[in-house]
Design a protein around this motif. Structure first.
Motif, PDB file in Angstrom:
ATOM      1  N   PRO A 239       0.877  -1.308  -0.226  1.00 24.02           N
ATOM      2  CA  PRO A 239      -0.037   0.026   0.009  1.00 24.02           C
ATOM      3  C   PRO A 239       0.795   1.394  -0.039  1.00 24.02           C
ATOM      4  N   ASN A 240       1.935   1.197   0.701  1.00 21.62           N
ATOM      5  CA  ASN A 240       2.637   2.448   0.810  1.00 21.62           C
ATOM      6  C   ASN A 240       3.500   2.926  -0.540  1.00 21.62           C
ATOM      7  N   LEU A 241       3.853   1.711  -1.262  1.00 19.18           N
ATOM      8  CA  LEU A 241       4.684   1.957  -2.663  1.00 19.18           C
ATOM      9  C   LEU A 241       3.379   2.630  -3.566  1.00 19.18           C
ATOM     10  N   LYS A 242       2.084   1.998  -3.624  1.00 15.94           N
ATOM     11  CA  LYS A 242       1.300   2.179  -4.362  1.00 15.94           C
ATOM     12  C   LYS A 242       0.844   3.771  -4.055  1.00 15.94           C
ATOM     13  N   ALA A 243       0.786   4.507  -2.639  1.00 12.64           N
ATOM     14  CA  ALA A 243       0.732   5.716  -2.421  1.00 12.64           C
ATOM     15  C   ALA A 243       1.839   6.687  -3.080  1.00 12.64           C
ATOM     16  N   LEU A 244       3.007   6.134  -2.803  1.00  9.40           N
ATOM     17  CA  LEU A 244       4.146   6.843  -3.565  1.00  9.40           C
ATOM     18  C   LEU A 244       4.035   7.061  -4.851  1.00  9.40           C
ATOM     19  N   LYS A 245       3.507   5.870  -5.570  1.00  4.50           N
ATOM     20  CA  LYS A 245       3.334   6.290  -6.882  1.00  4.50           C
ATOM     21  C   LYS A 245       2.281   7.082  -7.285  1.00  4.50           C
ATOM     22  N   PHE A 246       1.262   6.885  -6.630  1.00  4.31           N
ATOM     23  CA  PHE A 246      -0.237   7.660  -6.832  1.00  4.31           C
ATOM     24  C   PHE A 246       0.021   9.212  -6.985  1.00  4.31           C
ATOM     25  N   TRP A 247       1.060   9.591  -5.969  1.00  2.00           N
ATOM     26  CA  TRP A 247       0.946  11.083  -5.562  1.00  2.00           C
ATOM     27  C   TRP A 247       2.267  11.566  -6.207  1.00  2.00           C
ATOM     28  N   GLY A 248       3.189  10.728  -6.935  1.00  2.20           N
ATOM     29  CA  GLY A 248       4.054  11.234  -7.703  1.00  2.20           C
ATOM     30  C   GLY A 248       5.454  11.241  -7.108  1.00  2.20           C
ATOM     31  N   LEU A 249       5.638  10.811  -5.971  1.00 11.47           N
ATOM     32  CA  LEU A 249       7.027  10.912  -5.237  1.00 11.47           C
ATOM     33  C   LEU A 249       7.757   9.715  -5.914  1.00 11.47           C
ATOM     34  N   LEU A 250       7.402   8.635  -6.317  1.00 13.52           N
ATOM     35  CA  LEU A 250       8.329   7.662  -7.070  1.00 13.52           C
ATOM     36  C   LEU A 250       7.886   8.227  -8.420  1.00 13.52           C
ATOM     37  N   LEU A 251       8.503   8.583  -9.305  1.00 14.28           N
ATOM     38  CA  LEU A 251       8.253   8.998 -10.579  1.00 14.28           C
ATOM     39  C   LEU A 251       8.247   8.034 -11.580  1.00 14.28           C
ATOM     40  N   PRO A 252       7.176   7.793 -12.443  1.00 14.50           N
ATOM     41  CA  PRO A 252       6.879   6.837 -13.472  1.00 14.50           C
ATOM     42  C   PRO A 252       8.106   7.050 -14.357  1.00 14.50           C
ATOM     43  N   GLU A 253       8.447   5.796 -15.229  1.00 15.44           N
ATOM     44  CA  GLU A 253       9.408   5.776 -16.202  1.00 15.44           C
ATOM     45  C   GLU A 253       8.825   6.638 -17.468  1.00 15.44           C
TER      46      GLU A 253
END
Length: 401
Positions: free
Chosen positions: A19-33
């Motif tokens: 859940p934490n990684l999905k939140a990071l990706k949803f809010w753009g903290l882990l930038l997509p490729e």
């Protein structure tokens, strides 16, 4: 419905951080490729950073009104910390990915165990991570909703305020105090400003929840890994009734050493990413708690008092959770050296015990997270911050009286 939603947040490949990684990706903290999505998220981040800058600018315009100034400070200072969190997370993206990758890999390895007790420990910590993640999300978004509806609640719950607004003696209460390049005291300007401010509050809330819960779960992981490592050290030679061969015990000793080295390495990397933020947050939290407590005492409207009290609870909880979990890691690291002593070390020859002694000497290192070079994140530190905030509150109260 809720169970189905929570189930979608899970990730079988990342059982602890799903859940934490999905939140990071949803809010753009882990930038997509994807290049386009990456640029969109960068623009969203920049827009909220600019909005936070407008909050700081507004301090100059409201400095003569103590009530408006305090309202601005308690939100702006927290928003500034959030901007620093996200900025460092994006700049140190590779370091955070190394930490997250290590947590995922080490967690998956430990879940393959056949040890019933270790499985129980892993399930306990996983369940705890879910609870703290979802509870923190609820607390944060409750705070965001309260901040957004606070102007409406005050307008309908306070006849005096309504009359003052109609007569022009008071201005509309803003969602978040910020500067805009148009008159926000007209109906049109106020509604446009409220939409912009609501957007900043919602996206800022997403920043805080994704960053904080990810950091907290990683802290819990370090705590759990230390406990599992202690148990593996205790089982290094098997049991007294069922000892293992010397070759197997050597492999287990090497594995414990390897895991500890990797744990210390990534704990230090994690601390280097988190420590500057926590140093800033400790200062900000002292002022924010002081300001919010003062507002509760001077506010006459019961609804406004309740809303301010909820904001105070959020501020205290946010700092306490960091200090509590860091404190857990500290004590778990101090107890780790007991693991080899709990094994059947006396059944082996003296030359072999030297390796055990070297391992115990390594385990004596304290693992604790810090707030800059000045203090450690522990429960005593949290208490000292509350004392400092109370001192500031007393000084502010006396100066105003």
């Amino acid at each position: 419905m809720l169970k189905r939603l929570l189930h979608k947040l899970e990730d079988p490949k990342r059982p602890l951080l799903g859940p934490n990684l999905k939140a990071l990706k949803f809010w753009g903290l882990l930038l997509p490729e994807n290049f386009i999505m990456r640029q969109i998220y960068i623009l969203l981040h920049l827009s909220v950073i600019l909005f936070t800058a407008s909050e700081c600018v507004d301090v100059w315009f409201v400095k003569s009104n103590i009530t408006l100034l305090l309202n601005n400070l308690k939100i702006t200072m927290l928003a500034t910390v959030s901007v620093c969190k996200i900025s460092t997370f994006l700049f140190w993206q590779n370091d955070w990915k190394k930490i997250i990758g290590y947590v995922i890999e080490a967690d998956i390895v430990q879940r393959k165990t056949n040890d019933i007790i270790k499985q129980t420990i892993i399930k306990k910590f996983t369940k705890y991570c879910r609870k703290i993640t979802y509870m923190y999300w609820c607390l944060m978004y409750t705070t965001v909703i309260i901040v957004m509806v606070q102007p409406i609640m005050k307008y309908f719950s306070s006849p005096v305020y309504r009359e003052n607004v109609r007569n022009g003696n008071e201005t509309y209460l803003q969602v978040v105090s910020s500067w805009v390049p148009f008159d926000k005291n007209t109906i049109t300007g106020y509604l446009i400003a409220s939409v912009i401010q609501s957007y900043g509050a919602i996206y800022g809330g997403g920043w805080i929840t994704s960053y904080d819960t990810n950091a907290m779960v990683i802290m819990v992981f370090f705590r759990g890994e230390l406990e599992l490592l202690r148990r593996d050290c205790a089982n290094m030679f098997g049991t007294e009734s069922s000892p293992v061969t010397e070759q197997v015990s050597k492999e287990r000793l090497k594995d414990c050493h390897r895991r500890y080295v990797a744990l210390v390495k990534h704990a230090r990397l994690f601390d280097s990413c988190l420590s500057p933020i926590m140093l800033l947050y400790m200062f900000v939290c002292s002022v924010m708690l002081c300001v919010t407590a003062y507002q509760i005492t001077i506010e006459t409207n019961p609804m406004q008092r309740f809303l301010s009290a909820e904001y105070l609870v959020f501020g205290v909880a946010q700092l306490f959770i960091y200090c509590w979990h860091s404190n857990d890691v500290l004590y778990a690291s101090q107890d780790l050296m007991l693991g080899p002593y709990e094994s059947t070390w006396w059944m082996h020859r003296i030359s072999y015990r030297k390796n055990i002694f070297i391992l115990i000497a390594q385990f004596r290192k304290r693992i604790v997270f810090t707030a800059g070079p000045f203090t450690e994140l522990t429960v005593p530190t949290f208490i000292n911050i509350l004392k400092g905030a109370y001192s500031y509150y007393t000084l502010l109260s006396q100066s105003q009286s």
